[in-house]
Design an enzyme around this catalytic site. Structure first.
Site, PDB file in Angstrom:
ATOM      1  N   GLY A  10     -15.524  -4.225  11.052  1.00 36.89           N
ATOM      2  CA  GLY A  10     -15.316  -4.990   9.837  1.00 36.89           C
ATOM      3  C   GLY A  10     -16.027  -6.338   9.852  1.00 36.89           C
ATOM      4  O   GLY A  10     -16.459  -6.831  10.901  1.00 36.89           O
ATOM      5  N   GLN A  11     -16.118  -6.955   8.681  1.00 32.99           N
ATOM      6  CA  GLN A  11     -16.820  -8.232   8.553  1.00 32.99           C
ATOM      7  C   GLN A  11     -16.137  -9.347   9.350  1.00 32.99           C
ATOM      8  O   GLN A  11     -16.811 -10.138  10.017  1.00 32.99           O
ATOM      9  CB  GLN A  11     -16.892  -8.638   7.078  1.00 32.99           C
ATOM     10  CG  GLN A  11     -17.720  -7.714   6.211  1.00 32.99           C
ATOM     11  CD  GLN A  11     -17.886  -8.293   4.817  1.00 32.99           C
ATOM     12  OE1 GLN A  11     -18.678  -9.211   4.603  1.00 32.99           O
ATOM     13  NE2 GLN A  11     -17.135  -7.766   3.859  1.00 32.99           N
ATOM     14  N   ASP A  37      -6.425   3.641  16.053  1.00 31.21           N
ATOM     15  CA  ASP A  37      -6.563   4.225  14.716  1.00 31.21           C
ATOM     16  C   ASP A  37      -5.264   3.959  13.962  1.00 31.21           C
ATOM     17  O   ASP A  37      -4.216   4.512  14.297  1.00 31.21           O
ATOM     18  CB  ASP A  37      -6.836   5.729  14.826  1.00 31.21           C
ATOM     19  CG  ASP A  37      -7.110   6.393  13.487  1.00 31.21           C
ATOM     20  OD1 ASP A  37      -6.843   5.764  12.432  1.00 31.21           O
ATOM     21  OD2 ASP A  37      -7.598   7.543  13.482  1.00 31.21           O
ATOM     22  N   TYR A  62      -7.660  -0.371   5.302  1.00 35.26           N
ATOM     23  CA  TYR A  62      -8.250   0.563   4.332  1.00 35.26           C
ATOM     24  C   TYR A  62      -8.664  -0.294   3.146  1.00 35.26           C
ATOM     25  O   TYR A  62      -7.817  -0.886   2.477  1.00 35.26           O
ATOM     26  CB  TYR A  62      -7.209   1.600   3.928  1.00 35.26           C
ATOM     27  CG  TYR A  62      -7.673   2.629   2.914  1.00 35.26           C
ATOM     28  CD1 TYR A  62      -7.890   3.951   3.288  1.00 35.26           C
ATOM     29  CD2 TYR A  62      -7.871   2.286   1.589  1.00 35.26           C
ATOM     30  CE1 TYR A  62      -8.297   4.895   2.363  1.00 35.26           C
ATOM     31  CE2 TYR A  62      -8.288   3.218   0.650  1.00 35.26           C
ATOM     32  CZ  TYR A  62      -8.501   4.518   1.045  1.00 35.26           C
ATOM     33  OH  TYR A  62      -8.912   5.450   0.121  1.00 35.26           O
ATOM     34  N   THR A 102      -4.838 -10.076   1.224  1.00 32.93           N
ATOM     35  CA  THR A 102      -5.780 -10.103   0.120  1.00 32.93           C
ATOM     36  C   THR A 102      -5.226 -10.774  -1.127  1.00 32.93           C
ATOM     37  O   THR A 102      -3.998 -10.829  -1.334  1.00 32.93           O
ATOM     38  CB  THR A 102      -6.191  -8.654  -0.237  1.00 32.93           C
ATOM     39  OG1 THR A 102      -7.037  -8.647  -1.386  1.00 32.93           O
ATOM     40  CG2 THR A 102      -4.971  -7.810  -0.560  1.00 32.93           C
ATOM     41  N   TYR A 126      -4.296  -0.293  -3.679  1.00 32.61           N
ATOM     42  CA  TYR A 126      -4.779  -1.086  -2.550  1.00 32.61           C
ATOM     43  C   TYR A 126      -3.956  -2.360  -2.394  1.00 32.61           C
ATOM     44  O   TYR A 126      -3.472  -2.682  -1.304  1.00 32.61           O
ATOM     45  CB  TYR A 126      -6.255  -1.437  -2.741  1.00 32.61           C
ATOM     46  CG  TYR A 126      -6.744  -2.511  -1.811  1.00 32.61           C
ATOM     47  CD1 TYR A 126      -6.927  -2.250  -0.456  1.00 32.61           C
ATOM     48  CD2 TYR A 126      -7.013  -3.797  -2.276  1.00 32.61           C
ATOM     49  CE1 TYR A 126      -7.362  -3.237   0.418  1.00 32.61           C
ATOM     50  CE2 TYR A 126      -7.446  -4.793  -1.422  1.00 32.61           C
ATOM     51  CZ  TYR A 126      -7.621  -4.510  -0.075  1.00 32.61           C
ATOM     52  OH  TYR A 126      -8.040  -5.490   0.779  1.00 32.61           O
ATOM     53  N   TRP A 151     -12.731 -12.008  -1.918  1.00 34.39           N
ATOM     54  CA  TRP A 151     -14.169 -11.911  -2.203  1.00 34.39           C
ATOM     55  C   TRP A 151     -14.997 -12.145  -0.928  1.00 34.39           C
ATOM     56  O   TRP A 151     -15.910 -12.971  -0.895  1.00 34.39           O
ATOM     57  CB  TRP A 151     -14.578 -12.899  -3.290  1.00 34.39           C
ATOM     58  CG  TRP A 151     -13.980 -12.638  -4.641  1.00 34.39           C
ATOM     59  CD1 TRP A 151     -12.825 -11.969  -4.936  1.00 34.39           C
ATOM     60  CD2 TRP A 151     -14.506 -13.079  -5.908  1.00 34.39           C
ATOM     61  NE1 TRP A 151     -12.600 -11.959  -6.293  1.00 34.39           N
ATOM     62  CE2 TRP A 151     -13.615 -12.629  -6.914  1.00 34.39           C
ATOM     63  CE3 TRP A 151     -15.619 -13.813  -6.285  1.00 34.39           C
ATOM     64  CZ2 TRP A 151     -13.824 -12.878  -8.279  1.00 34.39           C
ATOM     65  CZ3 TRP A 151     -15.820 -14.072  -7.633  1.00 34.39           C
ATOM     66  CH2 TRP A 151     -14.950 -13.602  -8.614  1.00 34.39           C
TER      67      TRP A 151
END
Length: 300
Positions: A10-11, A37, A62, A102, A126, A151
């Protein structure tokens, strides 16, 4: 201080691994599938324990926002149950957890920037799965920082900045939504903030709870795109005109919040850290993608 980060590809994980190399007294270990996982909770505790963390950073998730509408069970398995297991593993080892969440936990109807005490009401599967993850993390480990961000872009992985540069290489004009507002946030800045907060958390000086962590300043998507491409043009990279469109002109399966601006004042006050202006951070990432060591990542 050893940080064990879930979500190896991931970022945020990639940005943390890079930041850790430049930080004194910090070791960052990123773990992911198949060893860990989140859709298989039985793998979580063993994988995290084997890495011997001082702090666990729960960054795996996810993130296929539209696909989650068709795969709610998988989204909740990873973002809620899996996140809870990561926090539980940290608690069993006696260490704190920093969990990434988020802006999508909000429905976007507020007229101002959201603060941590605002009521949550996600408009998507999500967002609902991430909100459930926040609740699971808080219940599993009292020593937690839950960081809501928004973002996210970086030199790594798939993100809006890389998409705009790729499209501009092939098109004269790009249509971009202009009626959704938020805070563009560099994962490089998120990594810096996490290291800053983790040091205080490791010393027992940080207060557990929910914090917003986003770039300074606000933009709509089309304004973000224009700044990306104008920066690219100055650096000799691809450029295209940006045409404003409405959300209704770009239908998606999951509903996006019209306003997902986050106030990061609480994080700044608590940890003494402020994100740079989003324009400055965007320029750093665009420069790296065009002329820096991650130039090849544009096609990834």
């Amino acid at each position: 201080m050893r940080l064990v980060v879930t979500g190896r590809d991931g970022q945020v994980a990639a940005s943390l691994a890079e930041a850790g190399q430049a930080a004194d007294g910090v070791e960052v270990i990123a773990i992911g599938r198949p060893q860990l996982d989140l859709a298989r909770p039985d793998t979580v505790i063993e994988a995290i324990a084997a890495a011997k963390p001082d702090i666990v950073v729960s960054a795996a998730a996810y993130t296929a926002v539209d696909q989650a509408e068709d795969e709610p069970d998988l989204a909740f398995a990873v973002n809620a149950i899996g996140a809870g297991k990561v926090a539980e593993a940290a608690a069993l080892l006696g260490v704190p957890v920093i969990h990434l969440s988020t802006d999508y936990v909000f429905d976007g109807t507020k007229d101002a920037a959201y603060v941590e005490t605002d009521a949550t009401a996600s408009a998507s599967v999500y967002g609902a799965s991430k909100l459930a993850g926040e609740q699971a993390v808080a219940a599993a480990n009292p020593r937690h920082l839950i960081l809501r961000t928004a973002w996210v872009y970086s030199p790594f992985g798939k993100n809006f900045v890389k998409t705009m540069l790729r499209l501009a290489a092939d098109r004269d004009e790009i249509a971009v939504v202009a009626d959704q507002w938020g805070n563009p946030t560099s994962a490089l800045d998120i990594a810096d903030a996490i290291l800053h907060a983790a040091a205080q958390l490791h010393e027992g000086a940080a207060t557990s709870g929910i914090y917003h962590l986003a770039g300074t300043g606000e933009a709509n998507w089309s304004g973000f795109a224009r700044h990306i491409l104008d920066t690219s043009r100055v650096l000799g990279g691809p450029w295209a005109r940006v045409r404003d469109i409405a959300t209704m002109d770009y239908p998606t399966k999951a509903r996006r919040p019209a306003n997902s601006r986050l106030s990061s004042a609480k994080f700044a006050s608590t940890f003494g850290w402020n994100a740079p202006d989003w324009r400055q951070s965007t320029e750093v990432v665009v420069r790296r993608l065009l002329i820096g060591e991650t130039k090849q990542a544009l096609t990834a």
